[in-house]
Enzyme design. Structure first.
Site, PDB file in Angstrom:
ATOM      1  CG  ASP A 172      -1.505 -19.224  43.285  1.00 46.69           C
ATOM      2  OD1 ASP A 172      -2.579 -19.712  43.693  1.00 46.69           O
ATOM      3  OD2 ASP A 172      -0.704 -18.611  44.033  1.00 46.69           O
ATOM      4  N   GLY A 173      -3.968 -21.471  41.721  1.00 45.19           N
ATOM      5  CA  GLY A 173      -4.427 -22.810  42.057  1.00 45.19           C
ATOM      6  C   GLY A 173      -3.911 -23.337  43.376  1.00 45.19           C
ATOM      7  CG  ASP A 192     -19.513 -20.146  44.045  1.00 46.13           C
ATOM      8  OD1 ASP A 192     -20.237 -19.166  44.292  1.00 46.13           O
ATOM      9  OD2 ASP A 192     -18.297 -20.175  44.311  1.00 46.13           O
TER      10      ASP A 192
END
Length: 470
Positions: A125-126, A257
């Site tokens: 959902d960010g 990352d």
């Protein structure tokens, strides 16, 4: 907005051109309530003079700062996650918001977390939970106080949404965070370009990093520049490993990352500080095999650096890459000695660091199951603190015969600053810690009564410790 002369915008990322990121829009949040503004960090980039309204406008609504990026940029990257390569990631809930020079003329990035969906959000959902942002403040503040090269949490703004998560009681409160970093370029950024065989873009990114994050003028062949870059990053990441170990900090998710090319600790997940010296201690409940346990962190970061070397393989000869990567253990061992002595607040009487002291230190802490932070608190200043340590709550440990070797070895060292021992921090008899029980206790005040006072009191205590240790 009144522009400070210390605000020096420089949106250098735009000079890279296409292939490194995508312009995105920030989410439109129903509320913007400032919960934390780090004016100490903001002063370094000329933004401490913002009013609360301006602060919210830029770090909650993400209207662009003057002379800076006009649109946020979600960066593209891949990465190894628990040693499995994942080509389907990138800035999934964050973006690069602005860049500027700090008071030391370093190019700094303002990056976000929880700022909305991007092309790399997949099913996410960010968003960011308020607790996630709160935890990152605690981690960055304490690491900074301990002298670790870390990102700083610049801003946390509560956003008024209810989020559902599987790893904390739901629904839970939401927030958007802005962090201040000397670079958000990751090892995974290079891995993505190598995955698509974008050799020209790799060389361009190498030159960008050398110029903007290392102050180097790129020269020589593409291989020469790439090897120079790899050498600099290898040293920085080896130092990062040593700092994590000396601080007793377990990052939890040292994926490629999550490792940037400037060697800062950032992108915190389920972090922990050690309760006691335990090489097998893990921070993430899902790290079932202890890949990123406390004792494995130096090897994990070394492995990550090898992946950066692999991403440069189309530019550099294999043996040349191996030669550069081979210096990692030497840098790590040299630095861990220095960082442990710093934690003890001592220096050798001569020019050479004697490993005998550190050998006894390690032996004592691993066999006695001793509280990690308490040990360094009690013996800060070395022999000059013996009376204080031997009358403290853990004196029964120090009186054991096995501990005598450590005390004897301490006599080869002098305190770095004996006057610091009269600092109020060392006179109060209790180290400043941040164990998981404390994290949860502080959070309970916020979630149950919206009482932020204990949290801010803890931040004051952390900063007082940092001043004492400085």
């Amino acid at each position: 907005m009144i522009i400070s002369p210390n605000y020096k915008p420089e949106p250098a990322f735009l000079t890279l051109g296409q292939g490194y990121g995508d312009e995105v829009e920030a989410a439109d949040f129903p509320k913007t309530i400032i919960r934390y503004r780090n004016d100490r960090a903001a002063s370094e980039i000329g933004l401490d003079g913002l009013t609360d309204e301006e602060w919210t406008n830029h770090f909650g609504r993400f209207n662009p700062l003057p002379g800076n990026l006009m649109e946020p940029i979600a960066q593209r990257y891949h990465g190894h996650q628990f040693r499995h390569y994942n080509p389907d990631i990138g800035d999934g809930r964050g973006f690069l918001f602005a860049q500027m020079r700090d008071q030391n003329n370093r190019l700094m990035d303002l990056g976000t977390k929880g700022s909305g969906r991007t092309p790399y959000s997949r099913s996410g959902d960010g968003r960011l939970t308020l607790k996630g942002g709160y935890r990152e403040i605690l981690a960055t503040e304490l690491l900074e106080a301990l002298g670790v090269y870390t990102s700083r949490t610049l801003s946390i703004i509560e956003t008024g949404e209810s989020l559902h998560r599987g790893d904390e009681p739901s629904p839970t409160r939401s927030a958007v965070m802005v962090r201040l970093n000397h670079g958000h370029i990751r090892i995974g950024t290079f891995q993505r370009l190598a995955y698509f065989t974008e050799t020209e873009l790799i060389s361009k990114l190498v030159d960008y990093c050398l110029t903007h994050y290392y102050g180097e003028t790129p020269s020589g062949s593409a291989q020469d520049r790439a090897l120079k870059f790899l050498s600099l990053v290898t040293e920085k990441v080896a130092i990062q490993a040593a700092e994590l170990m000396a601080a007793g900090f377990v990052h939890g998710v040292l994926n490629t990352d999550n490792i940037n090319i400037t060697g800062e600790v950032f992108d915190f997940g389920p972090w922990r500080f050690l309760p006691t010296m335990d090489l097998a201690f893990t921070a993430a409940y899902f790290d079932e095999h202890g890949l990123y346990s406390f004792g494995h962190q130096p090897d994990a970061l070394h492995w990550n650096i090898y992946q950066l070397g692999g991403a440069l393989a189309d530019i550099c000869e294999e043996q040349a890459l191996k030669d550069v990567l081979a210096v990692y253990p030497e840098v790590y061992l040299r630095t861990i000695r220095e960082k442990l002595l710093r934690r003890l607040g001592i220096k050798p009487k001569g020019d050479k660091i004697d490993d005998e002291l550190l050998t006894h230190l390690n032996k004592f802490m691993t066999t006695e199951n001793f509280p990690y932070e308490r040990f360094f608190f009690d013996w800060y200043g070395g022999g000059a603190s013996e009376d204080r340590a031997m009358t403290g709550p853990e004196a029964h440990h120090y009186s054991k015969p096995s501990y005598g070797e450590f005390i004897a070895a301490l006599k080869s060292y002098d305190p770095v600053n004996e006057a610091a021992l009269s600092n109020a921090y060392f006179l109060n008899g209790k180290p400043c810690t941040m164990l998981i029980e404390e994290v949860e206790e502080l959070w309970s005040h916020i979630t149950e009564r919206d009482d932020w006072k204990p949290f801010h009191q803890k931040l004051e205590a952390i900063r007082e410790m940092g001043q004492a240790l400085a």
